[in-house]
Design a protein around this motif. Structure first.
Motif, PDB file in Angstrom:
ATOM      1  N   ALA A  55       0.773  -1.241   0.137  1.00  0.00           N
ATOM      2  CA  ALA A  55      -0.088  -0.132  -0.054  1.00  0.00           C
ATOM      3  C   ALA A  55       0.776   1.275   0.004  1.00  0.00           C
ATOM      4  CB  ALA A  55      -0.915  -0.028   1.209  1.00  0.00           C
ATOM      5  N   ALA A  56       1.894   1.072   0.841  1.00  0.00           N
ATOM      6  CA  ALA A  56       2.888   2.606   1.149  1.00  0.00           C
ATOM      7  C   ALA A  56       3.454   2.872  -0.495  1.00  0.00           C
ATOM      8  CB  ALA A  56       3.996   2.346   1.958  1.00  0.00           C
ATOM      9  N   SER A  57       3.477   1.778  -1.334  1.00  0.00           N
ATOM     10  CA  SER A  57       4.145   2.103  -2.665  1.00  0.00           C
ATOM     11  C   SER A  57       3.548   2.458  -3.691  1.00  0.00           C
ATOM     12  CB  SER A  57       5.270   1.049  -2.898  1.00  0.00           C
ATOM     13  OG  SER A  57       4.636  -0.161  -3.142  1.00  0.00           O
ATOM     14  N   LEU A  58       2.033   2.096  -3.591  1.00  0.00           N
ATOM     15  CA  LEU A  58       0.968   2.255  -4.607  1.00  0.00           C
ATOM     16  C   LEU A  58       0.304   3.739  -4.430  1.00  0.00           C
ATOM     17  CD1 LEU A  58      -0.099  -1.362  -4.576  1.00  0.00           C
ATOM     18  CD2 LEU A  58       1.238  -0.342  -6.436  1.00  0.00           C
ATOM     19  N   PRO A  59      -0.214   4.050  -5.505  1.00  0.00           N
ATOM     20  CA  PRO A  59      -1.313   4.968  -5.423  1.00  0.00           C
ATOM     21  C   PRO A  59      -2.746   4.690  -5.230  1.00  0.00           C
ATOM     22  CG  PRO A  59      -0.801   4.523  -7.794  1.00  0.00           C
ATOM     23  CD  PRO A  59       0.144   3.684  -6.990  1.00  0.00           C
ATOM     24  N   GLN A  60      -3.565   5.721  -4.948  1.00  0.00           N
ATOM     25  CA  GLN A  60      -4.772   5.422  -4.669  1.00  0.00           C
ATOM     26  C   GLN A  60      -5.385   4.525  -5.962  1.00  0.00           C
ATOM     27  OE1 GLN A  60      -8.614   7.241  -2.719  1.00  0.00           O
ATOM     28  NE2 GLN A  60      -8.075   8.424  -4.386  1.00  0.00           N
ATOM     29  N   SER A  91      -9.452  -6.858  -4.264  1.00  0.00           N
ATOM     30  CA  SER A  91      -9.161  -5.791  -3.361  1.00  0.00           C
ATOM     31  C   SER A  91      -8.805  -4.568  -4.232  1.00  0.00           C
ATOM     32  CB  SER A  91      -8.179  -6.178  -2.259  1.00  0.00           C
ATOM     33  OG  SER A  91      -8.388  -7.459  -1.642  1.00  0.00           O
ATOM     34  N   VAL A  92      -9.211  -3.432  -3.244  1.00  0.00           N
ATOM     35  CA  VAL A  92      -9.038  -2.237  -4.111  1.00  0.00           C
ATOM     36  C   VAL A  92      -8.187  -1.286  -2.759  1.00  0.00           C
ATOM     37  CG1 VAL A  92     -10.930  -2.363  -5.593  1.00  0.00           C
ATOM     38  CG2 VAL A  92     -11.313  -1.178  -3.470  1.00  0.00           C
ATOM     39  N   LEU A  93      -7.424  -0.605  -3.479  1.00  0.00           N
ATOM     40  CA  LEU A  93      -6.622   0.493  -2.458  1.00  0.00           C
ATOM     41  C   LEU A  93      -7.237   1.805  -2.471  1.00  0.00           C
ATOM     42  CD1 LEU A  93      -4.397   0.761  -0.401  1.00  0.00           C
ATOM     43  CD2 LEU A  93      -2.914   1.367  -2.572  1.00  0.00           C
ATOM     44  N   LEU A  94      -7.823   2.224  -1.182  1.00  0.00           N
ATOM     45  CA  LEU A  94      -8.267   3.601  -1.304  1.00  0.00           C
ATOM     46  C   LEU A  94      -7.633   4.602  -0.091  1.00  0.00           C
ATOM     47  CD1 LEU A  94     -12.061   2.365  -0.996  1.00  0.00           C
ATOM     48  CD2 LEU A  94     -10.905   3.163  -3.153  1.00  0.00           C
ATOM     49  N   LYS A  95      -7.234   5.933  -0.423  1.00  0.00           N
ATOM     50  CA  LYS A  95      -6.717   6.706   0.369  1.00  0.00           C
ATOM     51  C   LYS A  95      -7.679   7.937   0.506  1.00  0.00           C
ATOM     52  CE  LYS A  95      -1.860   4.892  -0.699  1.00  0.00           C
ATOM     53  NZ  LYS A  95      -0.600   4.942  -1.156  1.00  0.00           N
ATOM     54  N   PRO A  96      -8.704   7.920   1.186  1.00  0.00           N
ATOM     55  CA  PRO A  96      -9.418   8.916   1.363  1.00  0.00           C
ATOM     56  C   PRO A  96      -8.982  10.515   1.401  1.00  0.00           C
ATOM     57  CG  PRO A  96     -10.132   7.082   2.555  1.00  0.00           C
ATOM     58  CD  PRO A  96      -8.929   6.711   2.376  1.00  0.00           C
ATOM     59  N   GLY A  97      -7.759  10.524   2.038  1.00  0.00           N
ATOM     60  CA  GLY A  97      -7.046  11.969   2.106  1.00  0.00           C
ATOM     61  C   GLY A  97      -7.347  12.719   3.340  1.00  0.00           C
ATOM     62  N   GLY A 149     -19.099 -11.396   0.552  1.00  0.00           N
ATOM     63  CA  GLY A 149     -18.516 -10.667   1.774  1.00  0.00           C
ATOM     64  C   GLY A 149     -17.474  -9.535   1.577  1.00  0.00           C
ATOM     65  N   ILE A 150     -17.507  -8.752   2.666  1.00  0.00           N
ATOM     66  CA  ILE A 150     -16.614  -7.734   2.164  1.00  0.00           C
ATOM     67  C   ILE A 150     -15.715  -7.394   3.327  1.00  0.00           C
ATOM     68  CG2 ILE A 150     -16.490  -4.901   2.179  1.00  0.00           C
ATOM     69  CD1 ILE A 150     -19.524  -5.271   0.741  1.00  0.00           C
ATOM     70  N   LEU A 151     -14.369  -7.239   3.396  1.00  0.00           N
ATOM     71  CA  LEU A 151     -13.552  -6.878   4.533  1.00  0.00           C
ATOM     72  C   LEU A 151     -12.758  -5.740   4.068  1.00  0.00           C
ATOM     73  CD1 LEU A 151     -12.347  -7.903   7.106  1.00  0.00           C
ATOM     74  CD2 LEU A 151     -10.463  -9.350   5.717  1.00  0.00           C
ATOM     75  N   ALA A 152     -12.800  -4.718   5.054  1.00  0.00           N
ATOM     76  CA  ALA A 152     -12.163  -3.609   4.872  1.00  0.00           C
ATOM     77  C   ALA A 152     -10.845  -3.453   6.127  1.00  0.00           C
ATOM     78  CB  ALA A 152     -12.802  -2.124   4.992  1.00  0.00           C
ATOM     79  N   GLU A 153      -9.635  -3.151   5.652  1.00  0.00           N
ATOM     80  CA  GLU A 153      -8.723  -3.286   6.683  1.00  0.00           C
ATOM     81  C   GLU A 153      -7.863  -1.720   6.583  1.00  0.00           C
ATOM     82  OE1 GLU A 153      -7.391  -7.561   7.537  1.00  0.00           O
ATOM     83  OE2 GLU A 153      -7.540  -7.268   5.234  1.00  0.00           O
ATOM     84  N   ARG A 154      -7.277  -1.329   7.401  1.00  0.00           N
ATOM     85  CA  ARG A 154      -6.510  -0.437   7.410  1.00  0.00           C
ATOM     86  C   ARG A 154      -5.265  -0.730   6.887  1.00  0.00           C
ATOM     87  NH1 ARG A 154      -7.221   4.487  10.686  1.00  0.00           N
ATOM     88  NH2 ARG A 154      -5.302   5.172   9.858  1.00  0.00           N
ATOM     89  N   ALA A 155      -4.415   0.072   6.088  1.00  0.00           N
ATOM     90  CA  ALA A 155      -2.942  -0.219   5.669  1.00  0.00           C
ATOM     91  C   ALA A 155      -2.171   0.950   5.895  1.00  0.00           C
ATOM     92  CB  ALA A 155      -3.081  -0.722   4.471  1.00  0.00           C
ATOM     93  N   GLY A 156      -1.512   1.038   7.035  1.00  0.00           N
ATOM     94  CA  GLY A 156      -0.857   2.112   7.237  1.00  0.00           C
ATOM     95  C   GLY A 156      -1.607   3.149   7.903  1.00  0.00           C
ATOM     96  N   GLU A 157      -1.234   4.353   7.727  1.00  0.00           N
ATOM     97  CA  GLU A 157      -2.064   5.674   8.253  1.00  0.00           C
ATOM     98  C   GLU A 157      -3.028   6.316   7.461  1.00  0.00           C
ATOM     99  OE1 GLU A 157      -1.766   6.925  11.534  1.00  0.00           O
ATOM    100  OE2 GLU A 157      -0.565   5.222  11.893  1.00  0.00           O
ATOM    101  N   ASP A 158      -2.718   6.080   6.073  1.00  0.00           N
ATOM    102  CA  ASP A 158      -3.410   6.764   5.131  1.00  0.00           C
ATOM    103  C   ASP A 158      -4.224   6.099   4.176  1.00  0.00           C
ATOM    104  OD1 ASP A 158      -1.187   5.767   3.705  1.00  0.00           O
ATOM    105  OD2 ASP A 158      -0.873   7.490   2.497  1.00  0.00           O
ATOM    106  N   ALA A 159      -4.187   4.843   4.164  1.00  0.00           N
ATOM    107  CA  ALA A 159      -5.059   3.764   3.363  1.00  0.00           C
ATOM    108  C   ALA A 159      -5.810   2.633   4.088  1.00  0.00           C
ATOM    109  CB  ALA A 159      -3.923   3.077   2.433  1.00  0.00           C
ATOM    110  N   VAL A 160      -6.738   2.434   3.119  1.00  0.00           N
ATOM    111  CA  VAL A 160      -7.822   1.501   3.548  1.00  0.00           C
ATOM    112  C   VAL A 160      -7.647   0.344   2.389  1.00  0.00           C
ATOM    113  CG1 VAL A 160     -10.075   0.677   4.180  1.00  0.00           C
ATOM    114  CG2 VAL A 160      -9.171   2.696   4.896  1.00  0.00           C
ATOM    115  N   VAL A 161      -7.570  -0.800   2.652  1.00  0.00           N
ATOM    116  CA  VAL A 161      -7.895  -1.908   1.612  1.00  0.00           C
ATOM    117  C   VAL A 161      -9.278  -2.404   1.630  1.00  0.00           C
ATOM    118  CG1 VAL A 161      -7.088  -4.068   0.831  1.00  0.00           C
ATOM    119  CG2 VAL A 161      -5.534  -2.337   1.264  1.00  0.00           C
ATOM    120  N   VAL A 162     -10.200  -2.523   0.655  1.00  0.00           N
ATOM    121  CA  VAL A 162     -11.262  -3.171   0.706  1.00  0.00           C
ATOM    122  C   VAL A 162     -11.322  -4.510  -0.093  1.00  0.00           C
ATOM    123  CG1 VAL A 162     -13.892  -2.690   0.310  1.00  0.00           C
ATOM    124  CG2 VAL A 162     -12.346  -0.823   1.124  1.00  0.00           C
TER     125      VAL A 162
END
Length: 285
Positions: A55-60, A91-97, A149-162
Protein backbone atom coordinates in the motif's frame (compact mmCIF):
# COMPACT_ATOMS: atom_id res chain seq x y z
CA UNK A 1 0.72 -37.77 -21.24
CA UNK A 2 -2.83 -39.07 -20.78
CA UNK A 3 -5.85 -36.83 -20.13
CA UNK A 4 -6.14 -38.35 -16.64
CA UNK A 5 -2.74 -37.10 -15.46
CA UNK A 6 -2.41 -33.97 -17.59
CA UNK A 7 -1.90 -30.76 -15.61
CA UNK A 8 -4.95 -28.56 -15.20
CA UNK A 9 -5.20 -25.85 -17.86
CA UNK A 10 -6.60 -22.38 -17.30
CA UNK A 11 -9.21 -23.46 -19.88
CA UNK A 12 -9.93 -26.85 -18.24
CA UNK A 13 -13.40 -25.73 -17.07
CA UNK A 14 -15.05 -24.14 -20.09
CA UNK A 15 -17.89 -22.84 -17.90
CA UNK A 16 -15.29 -20.80 -16.01
CA UNK A 17 -13.04 -18.99 -18.50
CA UNK A 18 -10.24 -16.78 -17.17
CA UNK A 19 -10.65 -13.05 -16.77
CA UNK A 20 -9.15 -10.83 -19.47
CA UNK A 21 -6.62 -8.54 -17.82
CA UNK A 22 -6.06 -6.50 -21.00
CA UNK A 23 -9.78 -5.94 -21.63
CA UNK A 24 -10.41 -4.97 -18.01
CA UNK A 25 -7.51 -2.53 -18.02
CA UNK A 26 -8.73 -0.97 -21.26
CA UNK A 27 -12.23 -0.53 -19.85
CA UNK A 28 -11.38 0.69 -16.35
CA UNK A 29 -8.04 2.51 -16.38
CA UNK A 30 -9.09 5.89 -17.69
CA UNK A 31 -7.29 9.23 -17.33
CA UNK A 32 -8.80 11.09 -14.40
CA UNK A 33 -10.57 7.95 -13.15
CA UNK A 34 -10.21 6.34 -9.74
CA UNK A 35 -8.62 3.09 -10.91
CA UNK A 36 -4.88 3.47 -11.55
CA UNK A 37 -3.73 -0.15 -11.97
CA UNK A 38 -5.31 -3.58 -12.31
CA UNK A 39 -3.45 -6.84 -11.91
CA UNK A 40 -4.74 -10.40 -12.06
CA UNK A 41 -2.87 -13.28 -10.45
CA UNK A 42 -3.73 -16.97 -10.98
CA UNK A 43 -3.68 -17.74 -7.28
CA UNK A 44 -2.82 -16.10 -3.98
CA UNK A 45 -3.50 -16.48 -0.30
CA UNK A 46 -5.36 -13.21 0.20
CA UNK A 47 -5.65 -10.21 -2.13
CA UNK A 48 -6.22 -8.00 0.92
CA UNK A 49 -2.94 -9.10 2.50
CA UNK A 50 -1.01 -8.74 -0.76
CA UNK A 51 -2.35 -5.27 -1.50
CA UNK A 52 -1.92 -4.06 2.09
CA UNK A 53 1.74 -5.12 2.02
CA UNK A 54 2.32 -2.84 -0.99
CA UNK A 55 0.00 0.00 0.00
CA UNK A 56 2.75 2.48 0.84
CA UNK A 57 4.29 2.18 -2.63
CA UNK A 58 1.06 2.24 -4.63
CA UNK A 59 -1.22 5.13 -5.57
CA UNK A 60 -4.87 5.15 -4.69
CA UNK A 61 -6.98 3.07 -7.04
CA UNK A 62 -4.82 -0.06 -7.32
CA UNK A 63 -6.91 -3.18 -7.96
CA UNK A 64 -5.69 -6.73 -7.33
CA UNK A 65 -7.74 -9.69 -8.58
CA UNK A 66 -7.10 -13.38 -7.96
CA UNK A 67 -8.54 -16.20 -10.02
CA UNK A 68 -8.30 -18.30 -6.87
CA UNK A 69 -7.82 -17.39 -3.20
CA UNK A 70 -6.46 -20.07 -0.89
CA UNK A 71 -6.53 -18.09 2.35
CA UNK A 72 -9.25 -15.51 1.85
CA UNK A 73 -10.39 -13.88 5.07
CA UNK A 74 -13.62 -12.42 6.36
CA UNK A 75 -14.35 -10.58 9.56
CA UNK A 76 -12.69 -12.04 12.70
CA UNK A 77 -10.34 -14.04 10.42
CA UNK A 78 -13.09 -16.34 9.19
CA UNK A 79 -11.98 -18.19 6.08
CA UNK A 80 -13.35 -17.79 2.55
CA UNK A 81 -12.47 -20.20 -0.23
CA UNK A 82 -13.97 -21.34 -3.54
CA UNK A 83 -12.88 -23.21 -6.67
CA UNK A 84 -10.67 -21.43 -9.19
CA UNK A 85 -12.49 -18.94 -11.44
CA UNK A 86 -15.83 -19.65 -9.74
CA UNK A 87 -16.13 -16.12 -8.39
CA UNK A 88 -14.71 -12.66 -8.11
CA UNK A 89 -12.00 -12.27 -5.49
CA UNK A 90 -10.43 -8.83 -5.47
CA UNK A 91 -9.23 -5.92 -3.36
CA UNK A 92 -8.97 -2.20 -4.00
CA UNK A 93 -6.71 0.40 -2.41
CA UNK A 94 -8.37 3.62 -1.24
CA UNK A 95 -6.70 6.67 0.27
CA UNK A 96 -9.50 9.04 1.37
CA UNK A 97 -7.09 11.84 2.23
CA UNK A 98 -6.90 14.36 5.08
CA UNK A 99 -10.16 16.06 4.06
CA UNK A 100 -12.18 13.03 5.17
CA UNK A 101 -12.33 12.56 8.96
CA UNK A 102 -10.89 9.19 9.95
CA UNK A 103 -14.02 8.37 11.96
CA UNK A 104 -15.96 8.33 8.67
CA UNK A 105 -13.66 5.77 7.07
CA UNK A 106 -15.78 3.09 8.76
CA UNK A 107 -18.37 3.71 6.06
CA UNK A 108 -16.09 2.29 3.34
CA UNK A 109 -17.13 -1.39 3.73
CA UNK A 110 -20.79 -0.30 3.76
CA UNK A 111 -20.12 1.82 0.65
CA UNK A 112 -18.59 -1.22 -1.04
CA UNK A 113 -21.69 -3.22 -0.14
CA UNK A 114 -24.07 -0.68 -1.66
CA UNK A 115 -21.89 -0.36 -4.76
CA UNK A 116 -21.52 -4.11 -5.27
CA UNK A 117 -25.22 -4.79 -4.75
CA UNK A 118 -26.35 -2.06 -7.13
CA UNK A 119 -23.73 -2.87 -9.77
CA UNK A 120 -24.51 -6.59 -9.72
CA UNK A 121 -28.26 -6.02 -9.75
CA UNK A 122 -27.84 -4.24 -13.08
CA UNK A 123 -25.18 -6.48 -14.63
CA UNK A 124 -26.39 -9.88 -13.37
CA UNK A 125 -30.10 -9.13 -13.17
CA UNK A 126 -30.47 -10.49 -9.64
CA UNK A 127 -32.21 -8.97 -6.65
CA UNK A 128 -29.46 -8.42 -4.10
CA UNK A 129 -29.71 -7.27 -0.51
CA UNK A 130 -27.30 -6.48 2.30
CA UNK A 131 -26.93 -8.14 5.67
CA UNK A 132 -25.33 -5.72 8.08
CA UNK A 133 -22.42 -5.27 8.39
CA UNK A 134 -20.65 -6.95 5.46
CA UNK A 135 -22.61 -9.65 3.63
CA UNK A 136 -24.18 -9.71 0.16
CA UNK A 137 -27.34 -11.80 -0.12
CA UNK A 138 -29.27 -13.35 -3.01
CA UNK A 139 -32.40 -15.46 -3.02
CA UNK A 140 -32.14 -19.11 -4.04
CA UNK A 141 -35.50 -20.86 -4.16
CA UNK A 142 -37.02 -18.08 -2.08
CA UNK A 143 -34.36 -18.45 0.63
CA UNK A 144 -31.83 -15.73 1.43
CA UNK A 145 -28.29 -16.97 1.04
CA UNK A 146 -24.91 -15.32 1.39
CA UNK A 147 -23.18 -14.94 -1.95
CA UNK A 148 -20.51 -12.42 -1.02
CA UNK A 149 -18.60 -10.77 1.76
CA UNK A 150 -16.62 -7.58 2.28
CA UNK A 151 -13.59 -6.93 4.44
CA UNK A 152 -12.00 -3.50 4.94
CA UNK A 153 -8.63 -3.13 6.67
CA UNK A 154 -6.41 -0.17 7.46
CA UNK A 155 -3.09 -0.24 5.62
CA UNK A 156 -0.81 2.25 7.34
CA UNK A 157 -1.91 5.73 8.33
CA UNK A 158 -3.49 6.88 5.09
CA UNK A 159 -4.94 3.87 3.31
CA UNK A 160 -7.74 1.34 3.47
CA UNK A 161 -7.84 -1.94 1.55
CA UNK A 162 -11.35 -3.13 0.75
CA UNK A 163 -11.70 -6.75 -0.31
CA UNK A 164 -14.74 -8.38 -1.90
CA UNK A 165 -15.34 -12.09 -2.38
CA UNK A 166 -18.31 -13.07 -4.52
CA UNK A 167 -19.60 -16.50 -5.55
CA UNK A 168 -20.53 -16.33 -9.23
CA UNK A 169 -20.80 -19.83 -10.71
CA UNK A 170 -20.53 -21.91 -7.54
CA UNK A 171 -22.66 -25.03 -7.91
CA UNK A 172 -24.85 -26.55 -5.22
CA UNK A 173 -22.39 -29.41 -4.72
CA UNK A 174 -19.54 -26.91 -4.20
CA UNK A 175 -21.20 -24.80 -1.49
CA UNK A 176 -19.09 -24.63 1.68
CA UNK A 177 -22.24 -24.45 3.85
CA UNK A 178 -25.96 -24.82 3.03
CA UNK A 179 -26.56 -21.12 3.74
CA UNK A 180 -24.19 -20.09 0.94
CA UNK A 181 -25.34 -19.16 -2.55
CA UNK A 182 -24.10 -17.85 -5.87
CA UNK A 183 -25.28 -15.69 -8.72
CA UNK A 184 -25.76 -18.79 -10.87
CA UNK A 185 -27.97 -20.44 -8.25
CA UNK A 186 -29.97 -17.20 -8.06
CA UNK A 187 -30.67 -17.50 -11.82
CA UNK A 188 -28.51 -14.54 -12.86
CA UNK A 189 -28.99 -13.48 -16.48
CA UNK A 190 -25.19 -13.31 -16.82
CA UNK A 191 -22.33 -15.00 -15.01
CA UNK A 192 -19.64 -13.58 -17.30
CA UNK A 193 -17.15 -12.32 -14.73
CA UNK A 194 -15.55 -9.61 -16.90
CA UNK A 195 -18.67 -7.40 -17.17
CA UNK A 196 -19.63 -8.21 -13.58
CA UNK A 197 -16.27 -6.98 -12.29
CA UNK A 198 -16.47 -3.87 -14.48
CA UNK A 199 -19.94 -3.12 -13.13
CA UNK A 200 -18.86 -3.43 -9.49
CA UNK A 201 -15.71 -1.34 -9.90
CA UNK A 202 -17.55 1.41 -11.77
CA UNK A 203 -20.22 1.46 -9.09
CA UNK A 204 -17.58 1.68 -6.34
CA UNK A 205 -15.94 4.56 -8.20
CA UNK A 206 -19.20 6.52 -8.43
CA UNK A 207 -20.20 6.00 -4.80
CA UNK A 208 -16.67 6.76 -3.57
CA UNK A 209 -16.54 10.02 -5.53
CA UNK A 210 -19.93 11.09 -4.16
CA UNK A 211 -18.89 10.17 -0.61
CA UNK A 212 -15.62 12.08 -0.86
CA UNK A 213 -17.33 15.08 -2.44
CA UNK A 214 -19.62 15.17 0.61
CA UNK A 215 -16.63 15.11 2.97
CA UNK A 216 -17.37 11.52 3.89
CA UNK A 217 -20.80 12.49 5.21
CA UNK A 218 -23.06 9.42 4.77
CA UNK A 219 -26.19 11.54 4.83
CA UNK A 220 -25.18 14.18 2.29
CA UNK A 221 -23.73 11.57 -0.07
CA UNK A 222 -26.91 9.49 0.02
CA UNK A 223 -24.96 6.48 1.27
CA UNK A 224 -26.82 6.10 4.56
CA UNK A 225 -30.21 6.15 2.84
CA UNK A 226 -29.10 3.75 0.11
CA UNK A 227 -27.69 1.25 2.59
CA UNK A 228 -30.84 1.33 4.69
CA UNK A 229 -33.00 0.84 1.60
CA UNK A 230 -31.08 -2.29 0.59
CA UNK A 231 -30.50 -3.72 4.06
CA UNK A 232 -32.40 -6.95 4.75
CA UNK A 233 -31.48 -6.73 8.44
CA UNK A 234 -33.65 -3.69 9.14
CA UNK A 235 -37.14 -4.47 10.40
CA UNK A 236 -36.13 -7.86 11.78
CA UNK A 237 -35.67 -9.01 15.34
CA UNK A 238 -32.08 -10.11 15.75
CA UNK A 239 -29.65 -11.32 18.38
CA UNK A 240 -26.33 -9.48 18.41
CA UNK A 241 -23.70 -11.74 19.95
CA UNK A 242 -20.93 -9.72 21.56
CA UNK A 243 -17.52 -10.59 23.03
CA UNK A 244 -17.56 -12.18 26.46
CA UNK A 245 -20.64 -14.30 25.66
CA UNK A 246 -22.89 -11.26 25.94
CA UNK A 247 -25.84 -10.67 23.62
CA UNK A 248 -28.46 -8.08 22.84
CA UNK A 249 -31.86 -8.89 21.34
CA UNK A 250 -33.98 -6.29 19.61
CA UNK A 251 -35.57 -5.12 16.40
CA UNK A 252 -33.10 -3.59 13.95
CA UNK A 253 -34.67 -0.20 13.32
CA UNK A 254 -32.01 2.08 11.85
CA UNK A 255 -28.44 2.69 10.80
CA UNK A 256 -26.92 5.66 12.63
CA UNK A 257 -24.49 8.26 11.30
CA UNK A 258 -21.51 6.12 12.30
CA UNK A 259 -22.76 3.07 10.42
CA UNK A 260 -23.84 1.29 13.60
CA UNK A 261 -26.95 -0.89 13.70
CA UNK A 262 -29.55 0.51 16.08
CA UNK A 263 -31.64 -2.05 17.96
CA UNK A 264 -34.92 -1.30 19.69
CA UNK A 265 -34.72 -3.44 22.81
CA UNK A 266 -37.32 -4.68 25.25
CA UNK A 267 -38.68 -1.89 27.40
CA UNK A 268 -38.35 0.76 24.70
CA UNK A 269 -34.60 1.28 24.90
CA UNK A 270 -32.25 1.63 21.97
CA UNK A 271 -28.72 0.30 21.61
CA UNK A 272 -26.27 0.94 18.78
CA UNK A 273 -24.02 -1.98 17.80
CA UNK A 274 -20.79 -1.37 15.88
CA UNK A 275 -19.35 -3.78 13.34
CA UNK A 276 -16.09 -3.92 15.30
CA UNK A 277 -17.87 -5.10 18.46
CA UNK A 278 -20.09 -7.82 17.03
CA UNK A 279 -19.17 -11.50 16.82
CA UNK A 280 -22.38 -12.75 15.15
CA UNK A 281 -25.70 -11.27 14.11
CA UNK A 282 -28.44 -13.88 13.93
CA UNK A 283 -32.23 -14.02 13.76
CA UNK A 284 -33.58 -13.90 17.32
CA UNK A 285 -35.35 -17.23 16.89
Amino acid sequence: MTPENAPESRWSDLDRPPLSESALRHALLQEGGLWTSLDIVPETGSTNSDLAARAASLPQGAVLVAEEQTAGRGRLDRTWSAPARSGLFFSVLLKPGPDIPVERWGWLPLLAGVAAASGLARAAGVDMSLKWPNDLLVKVGGEERKTGGILAERAGEDAVVVGIGLNVTLRESELPVPAAGSLALANAISTDRDPLLRAVLRSIEQWYRDWRSAGGDPGLSGLQTAYAAGCATLGRTVRAELPGERSVVGEAVALDGDGRLVLSTEGGGRQAISAGDIVHLRPAD
